[in-house]
Design a protein around this motif. Sequence first.
Motif, mmCIF file in Angstrom:
data_model
loop_
_atom_site.group_PDB
_atom_site.id
_atom_site.type_symbol
_atom_site.label_atom_id
_atom_site.label_comp_id
_atom_site.label_asym_id
_atom_site.label_seq_id
_atom_site.Cartn_x
_atom_site.Cartn_y
_atom_site.Cartn_z
ATOM 1 N N GLY A 148 -47.692 -16.228 -107.658
ATOM 2 C CA GLY A 148 -48.158 -17.253 -106.753
ATOM 3 C C GLY A 148 -47.335 -17.417 -105.491
ATOM 4 N N TYR A 149 -46.506 -16.431 -105.165
ATOM 5 C CA TYR A 149 -45.701 -16.505 -103.952
ATOM 6 C C TYR A 149 -46.495 -16.007 -102.747
ATOM 7 C CZ TYR A 149 -41.550 -17.227 -106.859
ATOM 8 O OH TYR A 149 -40.620 -17.731 -107.742
ATOM 9 N N LYS A 150 -46.138 -16.531 -101.589
ATOM 10 C CA LYS A 150 -46.734 -16.084 -100.333
ATOM 11 C C LYS A 150 -45.927 -14.906 -99.799
ATOM 12 C CE LYS A 150 -47.791 -17.664 -95.617
ATOM 13 N NZ LYS A 150 -47.667 -18.792 -94.661
ATOM 14 N N VAL A 151 -46.607 -13.828 -99.426
ATOM 15 C CA VAL A 151 -45.938 -12.618 -98.947
ATOM 16 C C VAL A 151 -46.329 -12.366 -97.497
ATOM 17 C CG1 VAL A 151 -45.629 -10.137 -99.290
ATOM 18 C CG2 VAL A 151 -45.976 -11.628 -101.269
ATOM 19 N N GLU A 152 -45.319 -12.236 -96.641
ATOM 20 C CA GLU A 152 -45.554 -11.949 -95.217
ATOM 21 C C GLU A 152 -44.776 -10.690 -94.825
ATOM 22 O OE1 GLU A 152 -45.464 -15.741 -92.665
ATOM 23 O OE2 GLU A 152 -44.308 -16.288 -94.449
ATOM 24 N N LEU A 153 -45.481 -9.707 -94.274
ATOM 25 C CA LEU A 153 -44.833 -8.500 -93.768
ATOM 26 C C LEU A 153 -44.160 -8.830 -92.443
ATOM 27 C CD1 LEU A 153 -44.355 -5.411 -94.035
ATOM 28 C CD2 LEU A 153 -46.465 -5.092 -92.721
ATOM 29 N N GLN A 154 -42.844 -8.626 -92.373
ATOM 30 C CA GLN A 154 -42.089 -8.927 -91.154
ATOM 31 C C GLN A 154 -42.021 -7.721 -90.220
ATOM 32 O OE1 GLN A 154 -40.158 -12.337 -90.903
ATOM 33 N NE2 GLN A 154 -42.053 -12.448 -92.080
#
Length: 375
Positions: free
Chosen positions: A158-164
């Motif tokens: 349930g974590y939010k994943v953002e490609l940096q």
Amino acid sequence: MRAEIQNKVAEIEKSLTLLAQRMDYETAPHRLEEFNAMTEDPDLWNDPEKAQKLMRDRQILMDKVATYESMKQELSDNLELIELGEMEDDSEVVSDAESAIVALRDKAAQKELEALLDGEADSNDTFLEINAGAGGTESCDWAAMLARMYVRWAEAHGYKVELQSESAGDEAGIKSAAYKISGHNAYGWLKSESGVHRLVRISPYDSAAKRHTSFSSVWVYPVVDDNIEIEVNPADIRIDTYRSSGAGGQHVNTTDSAVRITHNPTGIVVTSSEKSQHQNRDIAMKALKSRLYQLELDRRNADINAAHEAKGDAGWGNQIRSYVLQPYQMVKDLRTGHETSDTKGVLDGDLDGFMAATLAMDVSGKSRAEAQGED
């Protein structure tokens, strides 16, 4: 009582003992009294940040005490039901109580793991970086496999994943990638993954079908909490802009919008290439502050964070885990001895067992294999 249930009871009692130790249960009533007295101070909310921290710490302790006492009472109640059912030869009562104990064991095990996540930054969001080691296409492909593994693990929790940022491999895979993973205890869970990961397999890029060994490094560090002040001297950094080499399509940048920040005193380099230049600068600066904060955490707790300080090159002698796909299937953590033959499950993100084993080792100071050897 059946031996299987006796074992479950022993496991629950062991978890309850650990929970009591981790929160210092004997002093908890006194600390709650102190918290309650402070909340009655009429001047408390003159400093909103201090007040919020106090209320949060008080609630955390209350929740820990309530959880511990609830599970302890539930265990006692079900043991009494089993005893009563056996005395009256009521198999249904015994069966229901045994089922409740099995479920309680699962709950206690989860609470035991959560109790291990009490480090200064464990509850924070986290940055995760992956870099391919030497080996060209093989290592780049392995880095992409690791990226997929961690994204799947994060999404399953349930974590939010953002490609940096991401740098594509010349032929396949990725040379590097950086993610921000947001959610409660994201850093606490993922911090054990820092280090070099080794893959052994029959290469899909080798026409001779020979076995290849590939290495990629993973580095995890916490996102700095807003309440933590990290000062960065502008004279200590160099900011460069460049054109991102994304995957194409909507990700192609037509201007030099990507940002690279180099911190000269430490040699730390952070990048961001997914948004506008202004946003990238902000993202990269936050990443730099997080890296500097991580260095401070390393100095405070050198043993637990040794992988961050001395992770070395992505190659032989520095690996923390081996993933063997041929000639047999096995994933083994070299620090804890934890292993599984379910390589597909691991590469699909089933990492909880490995993380839990490392967290337990951080507390006990020894691996499961070492502990068993003393028995």
